[in-house]
Structure formats: C-alpha cells, structure tokens
Design an enzyme around this catalytic site. Sequence first.
Site, PDB file in Angstrom:
ATOM      1  CG  HIS A  46      -1.935   1.085   1.240  1.00  0.00           C
ATOM      2  ND1 HIS A  46      -3.041   1.082   0.418  1.00  0.00           N
ATOM      3  CD2 HIS A  46      -1.995   2.230   1.962  1.00  0.00           C
ATOM      4  CE1 HIS A  46      -3.751   2.188   0.640  1.00  0.00           C
ATOM      5  NE2 HIS A  46      -3.136   2.900   1.570  1.00  0.00           N
ATOM      6  CD  GLU A  68      -3.231  -1.623  -1.935  1.00  0.00           C
ATOM      7  OE1 GLU A  68      -2.756  -0.977  -1.009  1.00  0.00           O
ATOM      8  OE2 GLU A  68      -3.774  -1.098  -2.939  1.00  0.00           O
ATOM      9  CG  ASN A 422      29.431 -25.368  -5.680  1.00  0.00           C
ATOM     10  OD1 ASN A 422      29.739 -25.976  -6.696  1.00  0.00           O
ATOM     11  ND2 ASN A 422      29.873 -25.728  -4.494  1.00  0.00           N
TER      12      ASN A 422
END
Length: 687
Positions: A46, A68, A422
Amino acid sequence: MDTNQYLEVFIDESKEHLQSCSESLLELEKNPNDLAIVNDIFRNAHTLKGMSATMGFEDLADLTHKMENVLDAIRNEKIKVTPEILDVVFESVDHLEEMVNDIASGGDGKKDVSATVESLKKIELGEVLNSSISNNEVAATTNVEPAVLLEYDDFELTVIQQSQEQDFNTYEISVHLREDCLLKAARVYMVFELLEKMGDVIKSSPSVEKLEEEQFDNDFYIAFITKEPAEDIEKKLLKVSEVDRVIVQPVDFQVLNHAMLGTVETSQAEQPVVEQSQQQVAKKESVDAPAAKKTPAKNGGGHATSKTIRVNIERLDILMNLFEELVIDRGRLQSIASELNHSELNETVERMSRISGDLQNIILTMRMVPVETVFNRFPKMVRQLTRELNKKVNLEIIGAETELDRTVIDEIGDPLVHLIRNGLDHGVESPEVRRAKGKPEEGTIVLRAYHSGNHVFIELEDDGAGINREKVLSKAISKGVVTPEVAASMTDNQVNELILSSGFSTADVISDVSGRGVGLDVVKSTIESLGGNITIESTEGIGSLFSIQLPLTLSIISVMLVEIEKEIYAIPLSSIIETSIIRSSDIMNAHNQKVIDFRGKVVPLVFLEEIFEVPRNEAVDEEFHSVVIVRKGEKMAGLVVDSFIGQQEIVLKALGNYLTNVFAISGATILGNGKVALIVDCNALIK
C-alpha cells in the site's frame, strides 16, 4: 511538482518495502494461515503504491494495486493462500524490483507485465468478484461501524464499568487518516494529545508501539473515557490536519460485556459503589500504562526515523578521502615532532593523534553496513532454485547484523551467490537420494557471519554429499590442472581447493545452475582481491564448509613497514604470522627453491629484492636475514627483507590507470616523511 529531488529517497524506500515483502512472503509460505503476515505485506504494498503514484510511475503503481487487491482478499479471508497464488505474488514482487532498478538506472520504470496482471485478476475474481474492496472502502460507503471495535480484558472491563457508574461516558473512536498522509505518527500524536485534555485513553488498536512506528494502514481505534459529549470530540478531532473521518460511538457496559464474554454477569452489576478516590486510582492505573508509552514525545525522540538521516554514499566517500589526507599529515607531524623533540609540540601532536584516532573510528563505523543487506536476497533465490532442482532445502541465516565496510559489501554479493548455487546443485542431494542415505528429505544450508579480531568470517555450510576426492582428482588430471604424480600426494584440503581452479566443474550435465566451469574461480579471485582468503573443509557424505575471511575495511589498514636498500615496502598485518631473524646457514635448497624449517614446517623463502629488482649499490653477504612469515590459507612463505621499520596505519591508494598489472603490488601509500611506500600483495607471492 518537481519530484527529482525525492527520487533517491523513493528508490531507497521502494527497495526496502520490496525486500520486506519478499521476507514476509517467505514467512507466509511457512505459515499460510497467519493473517498478521499478510497485513505486513499489504502495508508495504500500500505504501509503495502511494509513493509510486505520487512520483508519477503509473505502471509501478498499477501492478502494486493489482497485487494489493489479492492481498486484501487474503487478509479478509475471501481467498485461501496456496503455493500457486504465492508464485504469482512472488513474480509480481520480482517485476516490481526490476521496475525500481530500471528507475534507479535512469529509466521510466515501464515493463510489460500483462501476463502477471491477468494472473492477479484471475486470482481475485476466482473467489469473490468484489474482493478488491477493502475494509476501509466498505466503511466509507456504508458509514456503519461494527458494534464493538476493540477487545478488552477483565481489568479494562472493570474500569469501564466503574467509570460509567460515576457518570463518565465511554466511547470507541474510529479515526481514518487521509490516503496521502505522509506523517501518520505525528497525526496520531496530535489525536492522542487532544484526547488526553478531555479524558483518559484506556486502549488503542493497533497498540501504541505500532502506532509510533507507523505499522498501520490509515485507520486506528481508541477506547476513551470522558464527560465530554460525542459531538464535541468528533469536531475537535476533525480539526487535526489530515484526519479524514472520525466516528465516535458510545459503549454500553452491558452490551460490551455480552460481546466479550457472551453473557451478562449480574453479579458485577450489583457490586457496591466504590468510593470516588478509589475509582480514580483504579482508572489512573489503567490509563497510565498506555499513557507512559504513548505516541512520540514532543521532541520527536520516540520515533525511530527521527534519529537517522539518509546520506548519499558519495558524501561518505568524500569524507573518507579527506580523512585519509589527514592521516598522511598526521604521520608527517609525528615525524617532525620526533625530529625536533619539542615538549609542547609533542604534547599537541599526541593529543591530535588521539582525537584523529577517535575520528577515524567514527568515520569507519559510518561506512559499516550489516551483511544483512547482502544476505536478504538469498532466501528468495534459494526458494526459486530448489523448485527448479526439485530439492527441499532450508536456508538458515546467522549473524546477519555483522557489519562490514561498504566497499567490501559491494563486492561480496556475487561470490556468495556462486557458493550458494554450488551448494544447492552439487552439495545438497535430491530428496530420494537423501532418504536412501538415511538423511531427512530437507537439506540445510547455513549462512553465518561473525567478527574475529580485525576480520569478518562468512561461512557457508551444507549437510549434503560433500566433495568426492576421486571425482575431483580425475577431473583435475583430465583438465591438466595437476599431474597424476602430484595428485597422489595431495591432502584432502588441497584436493578441495582444486574446485576453485579456473574452468573447473564436476557437473556431469550443463544446466542453468552450473556445469559451465565458471563461478568458483571468480569467488576465489574476488575474495583475494579484497585481501581475504577462502578455505574449504569437506567430508564425503556428511557435507561441506566454505569459510571466507575478509578484512573489516579496505581504506585504512595496519601494515609492517620494511626496508630493502633504502626502499620502503608495506606488508599488511592481516597476512603476517610473525617476524623472525634467521641464519644464512639455516637456509636449505629443495626443488631449486630456497626453504627454511619453520616450527616443523618447510616454508619457501621469497627474496623481495629479486622480485622487485631492487638495485644494490654493493653486494651484501650477511650472516643473518630478516624474514616476515606470511600466510595465504594453509600455505606459508617467508619474505626476506633487509630490516624491519615497525607497525603503522596507512592509507591504501590505488596505483592509477597506468600501473594496472604490477606483479605483487596491490597499491601504495604516502608516509609521514612524504615518501611513497608500495604495498606488497602477499597472496600473489604464495604459490
């Protein structure tokens, strides 16, 4: 309105809100029924929407608005949280980050996100068509408040009952601030200040602490005891700037008690009337608790943001450069003072040295940044990669508050990305393999940071497959990295470090994650360029531990000054184990290399006069040699010099564009006597 002056603040705050959204979404994935987390994400979205609209970035504001709507439907329990919904919201946050980064690099923040917007609309419409209507909008259109806005405990109910018996009025007040309100905490303070002049506040929702920290949307609720009529309260509160709507509704104790307990307890209604003084004491005790923690004090000291300011990092760099010049002049003054041996001058120089030392600590501290700024991006990355690799991995982060110099922070992000990728691909096994080995299906990667002396250690530990010695050696021999003869005599740690070699990979299949032979060699070179080192410990079938040692700062470092035929060199203390004086007869030859026996270890000698081609006026055949023992990981070397000068703090200066590839020299510094000393790169000298 000219918004350019606010652009940097907008970018910084947008990144903070998006980072908070990402962290909260990861928490929501673990606790899908926790609506408090949804509220946190909604508040961040918001705020971002309002900021974007104010700055004129409509695409950013529109996407945030769509996201929202979905969040609002979730927090109103119209939509249940599912992994599919979270994927779309994560994707929305990724797009928002890309748009903000585009704005930061000078773009307009526009991006084609139509597919994501459609997905958000489908989620929204799939459950309830009007899910985008928020609680605030419903309240605005109907202008009807629920019968009871707040929940009360037994003590608060008793206070309300006793107050009504003394002809006090109890009200529940709903205050709605304007959508574009910028200083919400300040408005809350003004509301509380007005109310305290008319009566006593006994409760608020959200709590006073959250109101102080602006952890609410635009509505808050207050329970208030007074003798003032409701109309007067409403009129006075509406006079507070940026207060959009105020609803004051009286509270009847019987109705309230019924709502809280489900029944009216007649015994409470029949209690004897308590004397006025006793009631006032009880009421005072109930009110003082929240009053002591009310909104920020008038001097603003209670609000966290008032204690900090945003400073452009370039200004800190300029400040650091100016102080570096001061350090050079400090050294010059100390040199002059020692030559003149004047008591008052010595005293003044000593005092200036102490003050400049304190100033140095403050400036270096200002440049320190928590490694959290780097670590924060990894949980979302791990989530995405585990889904791609069909693995289950839990990332634990420890010591995120540990601080490093900004220049080191800027460089350490990419090496850590390579190490984590990795660990996910080569380290942690698939759930099926882990089950077969008797391990839990979910693997664990621990990322930890901590201080030790003048260094920061960052460790990455996994409980995966570890490093297969035979596989690594086989690949190294086939790539020509080592010969079969050398491979046979290598220790486990030496074999582990082979995976840091350029172009080395043990992946059988090239994928998007790994297998192209790039990554870990970049990790090694980047860390060494920062004056640090990396070590690897691994046990096959148990897991691996990558440990990175980094200096706290790169700007001002402690060195040992040494001399070679009138030339002065600086060796960083972080690389030095100790200094020693050796006899010429103690020097031995091994494989055409001069070595010494140092505490039971064979240490090769490096004669700096040969490396740097220092001209000698006449040949010197000394019986004793001055040696600086330096270390790079587990490897050591002895740097042979003419003499030791002493320890000193120096300012690290780059050599400039003309001297970019000078072997074994990492920079230079200006000494107190005005001479230039070259800084030795010990890592380049240790093979």
